[in-house]
Structure formats: structure tokens, C-alpha cells
Write an enzyme that holds these catalytic residues in place. Structure first.
Site, mmCIF file in Angstrom:
data_model
loop_
_atom_site.group_PDB
_atom_site.id
_atom_site.type_symbol
_atom_site.label_atom_id
_atom_site.label_comp_id
_atom_site.label_asym_id
_atom_site.label_seq_id
_atom_site.Cartn_x
_atom_site.Cartn_y
_atom_site.Cartn_z
ATOM 1 N N GLU A 154 0.884 -1.173 0.000
ATOM 2 C CA GLU A 154 0.000 0.000 0.000
ATOM 3 C C GLU A 154 0.914 1.213 0.000
ATOM 4 O OE1 GLU A 154 -3.150 -0.121 -0.201
ATOM 5 O OE2 GLU A 154 -3.509 -2.226 0.276
ATOM 6 N N CYS A 186 -2.431 9.309 2.455
ATOM 7 C CA CYS A 186 -2.125 8.720 1.140
ATOM 8 C C CYS A 186 -3.306 8.853 0.194
ATOM 9 C CB CYS A 186 -1.668 7.275 1.283
ATOM 10 S SG CYS A 186 -2.863 6.222 2.104
HETATM 11 P P1 NDP Z 1 8.892 4.605 4.372
HETATM 12 O O1 NDP Z 1 8.213 3.966 3.245
HETATM 13 O O2 NDP Z 1 10.370 4.713 4.298
HETATM 14 O O3 NDP Z 1 8.530 3.857 5.740
HETATM 15 C C1 NDP Z 1 7.394 3.051 5.945
HETATM 16 C C2 NDP Z 1 7.753 1.915 6.863
HETATM 17 O O4 NDP Z 1 8.763 1.111 6.265
HETATM 18 C C3 NDP Z 1 8.332 2.355 8.194
HETATM 19 O O5 NDP Z 1 7.900 1.490 9.219
HETATM 20 C C4 NDP Z 1 9.818 2.207 7.969
HETATM 21 O O6 NDP Z 1 10.556 2.061 9.151
HETATM 22 C C5 NDP Z 1 9.871 0.943 7.161
HETATM 23 N N1 NDP Z 1 11.096 0.759 6.392
HETATM 24 C C6 NDP Z 1 12.025 1.683 6.029
HETATM 25 N N2 NDP Z 1 13.012 1.106 5.285
HETATM 26 C C7 NDP Z 1 12.691 -0.209 5.175
HETATM 27 C C8 NDP Z 1 13.281 -1.339 4.533
HETATM 28 N N3 NDP Z 1 14.414 -1.227 3.833
HETATM 29 N N4 NDP Z 1 12.675 -2.525 4.629
HETATM 30 C C9 NDP Z 1 11.521 -2.666 5.304
HETATM 31 N N5 NDP Z 1 10.906 -1.637 5.946
HETATM 32 C C10 NDP Z 1 11.484 -0.428 5.890
HETATM 33 O O7 NDP Z 1 8.220 5.981 4.561
HETATM 34 P P2 NDP Z 1 8.686 7.263 5.346
HETATM 35 O O8 NDP Z 1 8.129 7.147 6.713
HETATM 36 O O9 NDP Z 1 10.151 7.515 5.226
HETATM 37 O O10 NDP Z 1 7.921 8.364 4.477
HETATM 38 C C11 NDP Z 1 8.420 8.701 3.188
HETATM 39 C C12 NDP Z 1 7.307 9.029 2.251
HETATM 40 O O11 NDP Z 1 6.439 7.918 2.108
HETATM 41 C C13 NDP Z 1 6.392 10.138 2.712
HETATM 42 O O12 NDP Z 1 6.958 11.349 2.384
HETATM 43 C C14 NDP Z 1 5.138 9.850 1.945
HETATM 44 O O13 NDP Z 1 5.239 10.404 0.658
HETATM 45 C C15 NDP Z 1 5.125 8.349 1.834
HETATM 46 N N6 NDP Z 1 4.252 7.707 2.832
HETATM 47 C C16 NDP Z 1 3.130 7.110 2.376
HETATM 48 C C17 NDP Z 1 2.272 6.534 3.279
HETATM 49 C C18 NDP Z 1 1.020 5.867 2.854
HETATM 50 O O14 NDP Z 1 0.066 5.819 3.633
HETATM 51 N N7 NDP Z 1 0.967 5.265 1.687
HETATM 52 C C19 NDP Z 1 2.518 6.563 4.707
HETATM 53 C C20 NDP Z 1 3.766 7.177 5.072
HETATM 54 C C21 NDP Z 1 4.581 7.723 4.146
HETATM 55 P P3 NDP Z 1 11.181 3.383 9.839
HETATM 56 O O15 NDP Z 1 10.059 4.346 10.029
HETATM 57 O O16 NDP Z 1 11.676 2.848 11.109
HETATM 58 O O17 NDP Z 1 12.229 3.879 8.896
#
Ligand code: NDP
Length: 494
Positions: free
Chosen positions: A237, A271
Site C-alpha cells: 500500500e 495517502c
Molecule cells: P517509508 O516507506 O520509508 O517507511 C514506511 C515503513 O517502512 C516504516 O515502518 C519504515 O521504518 C519501514 N522501512 C524503512 N526502510 C525499510 C526497509 N528497507 N525494509 C523494510 N521496511 C522499511 O516511509 P517514510 O516514513 O520515510 O515516508 C516517506 C514518504 O512515504 C512520505 O513522504 C510519503 O510520501 C510516503 N508515505 C506514504 C504513506 C502511505 O500511507 N501510503 C505513509 C507514510 C509515508 P522506519 O520508520 O523505522 O524507517
């Protein structure tokens, strides 16, 4: 630090920057051991059956609703959003939990299928088998609603779950596990592991039986790549660039009210929130004038004092700045706010007009309180521009007479007609996107089915005088099968 002491990370209040919690960064071996514990619990959870699991999950939903104020406070502290928004988020999540708990038995019941004439001597059934252990990786923008869309459905379908919350909202994740343990009286059915991106990566590589991820497209691709090594199936997602299409026959006043909320609430960190508006030239003056005047009334600040709060993730400010600055440098006009609206950690509403379709504010997810409004000549143009995006999560259509016709042509997972994001609150419909917005579905029957695999069992009810699946197959059998297929399908036209 001793070798046995795990490293830790701080969680911050996004308004003040102050530390509000310290959590362990769980290592690869801890992730593996969490998955092993969840696997050991899996058999008992499955043995409980639908009714036993329903009891536990409804008891959990009761705890969550009884303690919704506490939950909302915690969400608000970690994300900076108003507690009223946090409460709305929590109640929607509880609605999904209850729906999944109640609906699982019916959706996942054993199905008897017709075997067809050639196999008329067989019976055929399909059961839906839980995968085993589901890994869930969640984001911070809706730290209960979003992951619970996977957790609730995975548990109701008979899986145990290991959840890694975002590093920005670990407290909400652990609170969920605590409250679950009160209802289930054991902790290994739903386990939460804290940490940073590497802990998430370790969960992907831990041997979970399926992984459900919510977050950015960039990280989703890393998750899919890591999971591919072990053929672990994934639900992704990801983000969106959701369009709002306002037709000439729209109720402009309501379209403005709802689209403004969709774009700005939660500081634009949704999102499925509006990021682009395509408004028909016949109503654009009225729409834009009202939109601008309403946007100017929005207040921004700490929870309790404003309509929305800060950017939860400090690095998002840079993304917002780059999108606005790119749009302005390419000729877009800021009719509310501008670069000066960015006052980290807060961003006041920014409304842009005439934004070039190839600028960052139109092509990439901004995830901030910024909305681009472009005027179109008709809805065909609006549909073409909406579909030109590499994202395809959701959309909103405003039209009194043509809503369904417009909605049917949009390449995305979900559309609301004359409302905004309402599909997220309807537990019986699937949620998910296409293109860079991901694949797989949570919510609804599809959400339950997605956490199981179909298991087919066919059984011989009686022996036929001819055999087709044997080296003893006769010339008569050859003739018979061709004859039957000819009779059944040979004459069909169209
Ligand atoms: P990420 O996609 O980086 O993070 C989402 C989750 O993935 C977090 O729990 C994160 O952990 C984890 N994660 C990070 N790196 C890895 C990896 N290599 N393998 C597995 N899991 C991992 O999103 P961000 O929080 O950095 O946000 C960045 C952008 O994503 C935002 O600016 C927005 O545009 C989008 N976003 C979209 C969302 C949606 O609902 N579709 C929700 C949030 C963000 P950790 O937080 O510990 O790094």
C-alpha cells in the site's frame, strides 16, 4: 553498551522536538525470534476457529473503544495531529477490526464448486487456509488505522502477526500489542517489534509467510525485492497523487468543503488525500474563489489549538519545499500561501493554480498541505490528466449526474463520488491501488481472502466406467471426451 543491551532510538514530539520515548532497535535475530514465537502460537490461534477468534477480536475492539481517549492522546503525542482527528482514526480502525472479526467465517467458509460434466463423478471444495505468520510494516501518518487494516484482517483470517511500526510512532504500535494481550491473554499471537528501517528489512527476510507493507513506493520496492528472495508474497500500500475531478454540474460548495479537508487535514499526510484538483472551466471561477476564501480560514498549530498540526516526519518539510518551489519557478501561481508558509515543523495551507503537469507538485507525492488546482475544458480532459499519473490509489468525483460514468474511467483502486475518502470507512470494500500505488488489497472480503491461500480438494465420488487419467485410456475414452467437449463448447459463438 554491553553486547546484550540492544541499541535504542528516541521518539520525538513533532511539535517541540522533545524526546517522548526511548525504544529498542531490535536486531535481525530478535526479528527472527519474534517470528518463531508467532509461528509457535499459530496452531493454537487456528484451532480456536472463527468463533473463538471472533470472541478475542471483539474483546480487543471493546478494550480499544473503552480506551479510545488514551489511544487518541498517544497518537496525537507521536504524530502532532489533533486528538479529535486521532479519535476519528481510532474509531475507524475499530470498525474494521469488528467487521473482520464478524465477517471472516462467512467470507472464508469452505466453498463447494461444480466439477463440470466431464468430472461429474468428482466433488470439489475450496478452503481458505491462513498463511501462518504475517509481517506487517506500518507508517506514521495514521499509526492505528493503516496498520490495523492489515493486522485485523490477518488475525481474523487465522494468522498470527509480527508488526514493525514506524520509528515515528512506536508507542502506538506497542500500545496495540499491550491491549491485544489483555484480550487474548497471550502475547505471541500479535507481537510488535520496534526499530528503524533495518528492523523492517529483517522482518522481510525473516521467513514470514506474507508481508503487508504501507509506506512510500521507494521503500515498497525494497520490501518487494527483499521478499522476492524467499518468494514471500507481499501486499504493498504505497503513496498516491489523488485527483479530485469537479464537473460542471457539481455541488461546488460541498466540493470545496470536502476537497479542502481532504487536501489539508492531518497536514496533508494522507495517502488517499487530495493532491490535484481538475475543475471544469464552467464552474472554476466560483470553485477557486470559494476554495481560496475557505483555505484562508484554516488554522495550523499544536494539538488542541488548530485544525491540523506539524509535519510528523521532519524530512518531509524539504519535500514540500522542493515541490512548491519547482511549481512556482515553472509558472504556477500561489493564491494561498507560498514558500513563506513553510515554518518548520508547521506548514500553513498552500493553494497553487495553473501548475505545469510535469512539475514535481503534479508528478510526485507531496504529502503536505499543498493543493494544485488546474482548470480543464471538460471531464474527458480531467480523466486523461488524472490517469496520466504514475500513481493510481484513489480519486474523488464531484458531479450530480455523471459521477459513475467518470468514476468508471479512472485508473485507480477507489473512487468516492460526491464525497471524499469515504471508502476507507466502509469495511466491506477493498482498499489498495494500482501502478506505483502498489498491489494487493486490505479491507473487505478481498482483505480477508488476501491473508489466506485457496486450497483445492477434489474427491472421487464414484468410479466411471471409462478412465481419462490412466495409461489404460481406451480409444472409446478419447472419442468420448472429444464428443463431450464438442457438444458442450463446439457450437458456442460469442
Ligand atoms: P517509508 O516507506 O520509508 O517507511 C514506511 C515503513 O517502512 C516504516 O515502518 C519504515 O521504518 C519501514 N522501512 C524503512 N526502510 C525499510 C526497509 N528497507 N525494509 C523494510 N521496511 C522499511 O516511509 P517514510 O516514513 O520515510 O515516508 C516517506 C514518504 O512515504 C512520505 O513522504 C510519503 O510520501 C510516503 N508515505 C506514504 C504513506 C502511505 O500511507 N501510503 C505513509 C507514510 C509515508 P522506519 O520508520 O523505522 O524507517
Amino acid at each position: 553498551m554491553s553486547i546484550n543491551t540492544p541499541a535504542t532510538f528516541d521518539s520525538h514530539n513533532p511539535v517541540t522536538g522533545g524526546v517522548i520515548g526511548v525504544y529498542p532497535i531490535l536486531s535481525e535475530s530478535s526479528a527472527l525470534s519474534a517470528v518463531a514465537q508467532a509461528r509457535a502460537a499459530s496452531k493454537d490461534w487456528q484451532t480456536l476457529g472463527f468463533s473463538g477468534r471472533k470472541k478475542v477480536l471483539l474483546a480487543w475492539s471493546k478494550i480499544l473503544i473503552d480506551r479510545v481517549d488514551e489511544c487518541a492522546e498517544l497518537i496525537s503525542r507521536e504524530t502532532g495531529k489533533p486528538t479529535s482527528d486521532a479519535k476519528l482514526e481510532a474509531t475507524l480502525a475499530i470498525g474494521h477490526l469488528a467487521w473482520a472479526a464478524r465477517g471472516a467465517a462467512e467470507v472464508l467458509r469452505t466453498q463447494h464448486r461444480r466439477p463440470g460434466l466431464i468430472m461429474a463423478n468428482m466433488s470439489a471444495i475450496v478452503t481458505h487456509v491462513p498463511f501462518g505468520v504475517i509481517g506487517v510494516i506500518g507508517p506514521w501518518n495514521y499509526p492505528i488505522f493503516t496498520p490495523m487494516g492489515s493486522i485485523s484482517y490477518a488475525l481474523a483470517a487465522g494468522n498470527t502477526v509480527v508488526f514493525k511500526p514506524s520509528e515515528f510512532t512506536p508507542g502506538v504500535g506497542l500500545w496495540l500489542a499491550e491491549t491485544f494481550a489483555e484480550a487474548a491473554e497471550r502475547r505471541d499471537i500479535f507481537i510488535v517489534i520496534t526499530g528503524l528501517g533495518d528492523t523492517g528489512r529483517a522482518l522481510c527476510e525473516s521467513g514470514v509467510d506474507k508481508l503487508a507493507f504501507t509506506g512510500s513506493t521507494k521503500t515498497a520496492k525494497k520490501v518487494a525485492e527483499a521478499c522476492a528472495k524467499t518468494m514471500t508474497p507481499v501486499i504493498l500500500e504505497c503513496g498516491g497523487k489523488d485527483p479530485v475531478l469537479v464537473a460542471a454540474d457539481a455541488d461546488v460548495k460541498t466540493a470545496v468543503e470536502y476537497s479542502l479537508w481532504s487536501a489539508m487535514s492531518n497536514a496533508g499526510q494522507t495517502c488517499i488525500g487530495a493532491e490535484r484538483i481538475y475543475v471544469d472551466a464552467k464552474v472554476s471561477d466560483k470553485f477557486i474563489e470559494l476554495f481560496v476564501s475557505e483555505a484562508k480560514k484554516i488554522t495550523v498549530g499544536a494539538p488542541g489549538s488548530a485544525n491540523y498540526g506539524p509535519a510528523t516526519m521532519p524530512s518531509q518539510i524539504q519535500v514540500i519545499q522542493s515541490h512548491v518551489s519547482d511549481a512556482l519557478s515553472r509558472g504556477a501561481e500561489a493564491v494561498v500561501g507560498g514558500l513563506e508558509s513553510i515554518k518548520a515543523p508547521f506548514v500553513e495551507p498552500i493553494v497553487l493554480l495553473n501548475v505545469p503537469e510535469d512539475s514535481l507538485a503534479m508528478t510526485d507525492e507531496t504529502f503536505g498541505p499543498v493543493i494544485a488546482i488546474n482548470v480543464v475544458q471538460n471531464m474527458d480532459e480531467a480523466i486523461a490528466l488524472s490517469n496520466a499519473s504514475r500513481y493510481g490509489l484513489a480519486a474523488s468525483v464531484w458531479s450530480k449526474r455523471h459521477g459513475e460514468k467518470i468514476a468508471a474511467q479512472l485508473q485507480c483502486g477507489m473512487v468516492s463520488i460526491n464525497s471524499t475518502i469515504s471508502f476507507a470507512a466502509i469495511a466491506s470494500v477493498p482498499f489498495g491501488g494500482v501502478k506505483d500505488s502498489g498491489y494487493g488489497r486490505i479491507h473487505g472480503p478481498e482483505g480477508l481472502l488476501g491473508f489466506t491461500y485457496p486450497h483445492t480438494i477434489v474427491r472421487t465420488r464414484f468410479k466411471l466406467p471409462v478412465s481419462f487419467t490412466s495409461f489404460k485410456r481406451s480409444a472409446f475414452a478419447d472419442k468420448l471426451i472429444v464428443g463431450i467437449v464438442k457438444a458442450l463448447h463446439g457450437r458456442s459463438i460469442g
